[in-house]
Structures are given as C-alpha cells and as structure tokens.
Design an enzyme around this catalytic site. Structure first.
Site, mmCIF file in Angstrom:
data_model
loop_
_atom_site.group_PDB
_atom_site.id
_atom_site.type_symbol
_atom_site.label_atom_id
_atom_site.label_comp_id
_atom_site.label_asym_id
_atom_site.label_seq_id
_atom_site.Cartn_x
_atom_site.Cartn_y
_atom_site.Cartn_z
ATOM 1 N N HIS A 1 53.916 -20.066 -4.427
ATOM 2 C CA HIS A 1 52.621 -20.256 -3.767
ATOM 3 C C HIS A 1 51.517 -19.633 -4.603
ATOM 4 O O HIS A 1 51.628 -18.493 -5.021
ATOM 5 C CB HIS A 1 52.629 -19.602 -2.382
ATOM 6 N N ASP B 1 49.526 -20.380 13.437
ATOM 7 C CA ASP B 1 48.648 -20.057 12.308
ATOM 8 C C ASP B 1 47.409 -20.944 12.318
ATOM 9 O O ASP B 1 46.305 -20.481 12.032
ATOM 10 C CB ASP B 1 49.395 -20.211 10.978
ATOM 11 N N ARG C 1 39.907 -17.002 13.549
ATOM 12 C CA ARG C 1 39.466 -15.939 12.632
ATOM 13 C C ARG C 1 38.230 -16.369 11.860
ATOM 14 O O ARG C 1 37.333 -15.573 11.603
ATOM 15 C CB ARG C 1 40.599 -15.583 11.657
ATOM 16 N N SER D 1 49.773 -14.852 7.511
ATOM 17 C CA SER D 1 49.426 -16.275 7.550
ATOM 18 C C SER D 1 50.082 -17.022 6.388
ATOM 19 O O SER D 1 50.735 -18.065 6.572
ATOM 20 C CB SER D 1 47.899 -16.407 7.497
ATOM 21 N N LYS E 1 53.839 -19.606 6.497
ATOM 22 C CA LYS E 1 53.871 -21.016 6.109
ATOM 23 C C LYS E 1 54.976 -21.299 5.084
ATOM 24 O O LYS E 1 55.630 -22.337 5.126
ATOM 25 C CB LYS E 1 52.499 -21.440 5.565
HETATM 26 N N1 URA Z 1 45.032 -18.487 3.201
HETATM 27 C C1 URA Z 1 45.842 -18.600 4.276
HETATM 28 O O1 URA Z 1 46.719 -19.459 4.308
HETATM 29 N N2 URA Z 1 45.682 -17.760 5.299
HETATM 30 C C2 URA Z 1 44.730 -16.808 5.315
HETATM 31 O O2 URA Z 1 44.645 -16.078 6.286
HETATM 32 C C3 URA Z 1 43.893 -16.716 4.202
HETATM 33 C C4 URA Z 1 44.066 -17.567 3.146
#
Ligand code: URA
Ligand code: CA
Length: 433
Positions: free
Chosen positions: A82, A161, A168, A183, A187
């Site tokens: 990632h 999320d 947020r 977060s 994923k």
């Molecule tokens: N990227 C994400 O996937 N989540 C966040 O909280 C910030 C950046």
C-alpha cells in the site's frame, strides 16, 4: 452498554475495552448510533489517542464490519503493498509482475478512485483488451498458475471505515494518527492480505508532509499489523517531487515497461527494489532483504520480470505486443515542450501541483463520473538536482488539445530553478518490526 459512557471514558483519557470498541463500530455501521455521538468520540480519540491494544481492536472491528476477502485458496503468503498517496506513482504496475516472477503470489484487488492520474486499473486499461472482470474462481486459478492477477473491487469491504472517514472529513478529525492508521490497515486486511508492505510518502506531494509524521504513521501501522497477525514492514519514501518521469496513464505503463527492462528512472527503480525486497522476504522467498534484492535484480536482468508482465497481460485479455511496441499505447495528438526560462539547477518540483496539471490535461478524475484520457500527461525531462540550460525542455506535455497555456503556466509556477540544488534522498527509513 451506552455510547455516552464510551465517549466520556475516552474524553477522560481512559482506554476502551475490546467490547466497547466492537459495540460502537457495530452500532455505527448498522445506523443504531448517530453521527453526533461518533463525532464526539472521534474528537475524544483525536485528543486522547488510543493505545496499541485499542488500535488493534479498532482495526479488526472495522475489518469485521463488512465482507472479508478470503484468499485461502491461493497458495503461499499473500503480501499486499500500500502506498499512501503520491503523484504519478507507477510502483504497483512494476511490482506486481516483478515479485510474481519470484513466485510471490500477487492477488490484487484494485479500485479506480479519484486522483491526478487514474488508479492501477485505469492504467492497465490503457492496454487494448485488458479487462478486470474475472470470476472468483478464475482469479484464484490465475494466481495459483501464474502468480499474478488483478480484479476489480467487489463486495462490501469496511463499511464502517467509509462512514467514519466521511464523518471525520467534516468534523476536523481526519488527522488523528490512531484513526488514520486503523483506517488504512483495516482496508488491507479486509482485502485478504496475510502480510503487508507500506510505502509511506513524505514531502510536499504526500499526505504526511513531514518525515516525523510519516515515521509515526508507519510505526503505528506496522505495530497494528504485527499485533493482529499480519507481518508488516514499511518504507518512508520521498514525495517532495513526483516519482519517476511519467505522470499519466499510458505514459506510466511505458515507464513501467522500461523499469521492468532495467531501463527505468533511477528513483522509481530504487523504490521498487526496496519495496519488492520487503515483499519477497515477507512471502518467505528470501531470508534477508539483501538476498531478496539480488534475486529481484536477477529477474530484471534475465528478462523474466518482463516476460511475467506479458503473460499477466495476455491472461487478462490484454495485447502484450505493447511491451515490445509501446507506440501501440494510446498516443496524444500534441507533444509540447516546456523550455527552461533560466539556466541553473532544478531545485523544486511541487509534486501535487504537477498532478493537478496532468489532471487539467485529462489524465485524472475530479469526480467519479469523469472520463480519463489515457494518452495525455507529462514527462519530466529534469528532476530536482539536475543541471539545466536556458531553453532546454523541462517537461514534455502530452495533450489532445493544442492550447495548453494554462498547463504551462502552472508548470512554470511549480518548477523552480536555482544556482545550485542537490538530488533529494529517496528512501528515508526502513521499518521492519
Ligand atoms: N487514508 C485512509 O485510507 N484513511 C485515512 O484515515 C487517511 C488516509
Ligand atoms: Ca511516475
């Protein structure tokens, strides 16, 4: 259990239990807990933070809020990579066939998303015939047989999320280390990763502008991964200028091919070898990072990595002849040079602003409905630290419209020339535990 007690507990700086974290994530996902209570909790987390156990619990609660991709039918350790943002980032396109050439299984789920240039899937779709519509069974069989396949995102992954991130965004709570780290990690885990390599970018073009913040985020994510049974490593890499030379979809495919041939830009090649080494070690195909790097270099030199890219394209319907004939990729109608206005050394290239310039040409999407022009983009002829003579081309603009004055203006405003400048450090830190 009452949400108000959970909010008060966190407000007072106490650690939440696993049950409390599961309660609020589950309740929020189902719509039983309202936005205003979760907003208050997010703000409490922002100020009071979360300890290691809470972060691990929150990550897994988010993972379990939706579907979890089961890749157990694929043999070997599934390592996912990632990158946190960046501009003109071609690493995935190079890494997938490169590590697959060492039998590291790459079972990639990818999205389109918004951005300066398209996602990995958009870039691959610059190749005629390439498609990502694979059944689950075909996907598994392809990876088992040939070690690499890419499929479009399906299923309802991490709905908690999605809700939490949107909340947020409008409540001033995006920049919490605990919330960002959970977060991102949730994923990757929901997408089926057994092990994870993180490329955390730092610099003007990155989400984390300072090296300290990037390191803190990387450490936080590596701890979460290791605490929930997914071995995780990280690299802090420079995004103070765009990576490589190409920003644009077909242009990045061409750059990926060059890199797999061992003829790519120096920085992209170095980053790919660094991230690839971590992936190969985590997949248990080499004992040390040094051994892994040597093996990666061998499959580049032998042509095996390039051959893997061809078979990957063919397996998914793509025209692999573009590898030997890149002019078969979508071509822009106009190639326009951007001459330097002074002599000196390139001292700054503002990565995200160049991304915006590529987007104005049509390389990326501002809204989900936008169509991408695969042919257009920018090729940097100079990078930070390079010497330049007045009149030499700084950038070649690939465009389908003749008048690119707006793009030129933006490029001039964001490429600086000084009396002297040095090449920036690409790899800042390696985090392996
Ligand atoms: N990227 C994400 O996937 N989540 C966040 O909280 C910030 C950046
Ligand atoms: Ca690039």
């Amino acid at each position: 259990m009452r949400m108000v007690d959970i909010i008060s507990k966190k407000r007072d700086g106490k650690a939440l239990s696993t049950e409390e974290i599961n309660f609020f994530v589950d309740g929020y996902t189902k719509g039983d807990i309202p936005d205003y209570q979760v907003s208050a909790l997010a703000m409490a987390i922002y100020f009071q933070d979360m300890n290691e156990q809470e972060r691990a619990d929150l990550t897994m609660a988010i993972v379990n809020s939706g579907d979890v991709i089961d890749l157990s039918a694929i043999e070997g350790v599934k390592v996912d990579k990632h990158s946190t943002g960046g501009v003109g980032d071609t690493t995935t396109l190079v890494l997938a066939p490169l590590v697959a050439a060492l039998d590291v299984p790459v079972a990639k789920m990818s999205g389109r998303g918004l951005g300066h240039t398209g996602g990995t899937i958009d870039k691959l779709e610059a190749i005629k015939g390439f498609h990502i519509e694979l059944s689950k069974q075909d996907f598994v069989e392809l990876v088992n047989r040939d070690k690499v396949a890419v499929v479009g995102q399906s299923g309802n992954l991490t709905p908690a999320d999605k809700k939490l991130y949107a909340l947020r965004d409008v409540t001033g709570t995006v920049n919490s280390m605990a919330l960002i780290a959970t977060s991102i990690m949730s994923k990757k885990i929901a997408a089926g990763a057994d092990a994870i390599v993180l490329d955390v970018k730092t610099g003007a073009g990155a989400f984390m502008k300072t090296e300290e913040d990037a390191e803190a985020l990387a450490h936080a994510m590596v701890k979460i991964g290791n605490n929930v049974g997914r071995k995780t490593m990280a690299v802090i890499s420079d995004m103070s200028q765009p990576l490589g030379f190409a920003i644009g979809n077909a242009l990045e495919v061409k750059e990926a091919i060059d890199t797999l041939k061992g003829q790519g830009p120096k920085d992209l090649t170095e980053l790919v070898l660094t991230l690839g080494s971590q992936m190969v070690v985590l997949a248990k195909k080499a004992a040390t990072l040094e051994e892994a790097r040597q093996k990666l270099q061998e499959v580049i030199d032998s042509g095996k990595a390039l051959a893997k890219f061809k078979s990957f394209l063919t397996n998914q319907g793509g025209d692999a002849s573009i590898v030997d004939d890149p002019e078969k990729l979508p071509q822009a109608a106009y190639k326009i040079e951007l001459p330097a206005l002074d002599s000196g050394y390139v001292s700054n290239i503002v990565a995200d602003e160049l991304g915006v310039a590529a987007m104005i040409l049509g390389a990326g999407r501002a809204t989900k409905e936008d169509e991408i022009d695969l042919a257009v983009g920018l090729m940097l002829n100079k990078k930070v630290g390079d010497k330049v003579e007045k009149g030499e081309s700084l950038v070649t603009i690939y465009s389908n419209k003749e008048n690119v004055d707006d793009v030129k203006e933006r490029l001039y405003a964001n490429i600086e020339i000084a009396d002297y400048a040095e090449e920036p450090t690409l790899i800042h830190t390696l985090i392996t535990e």
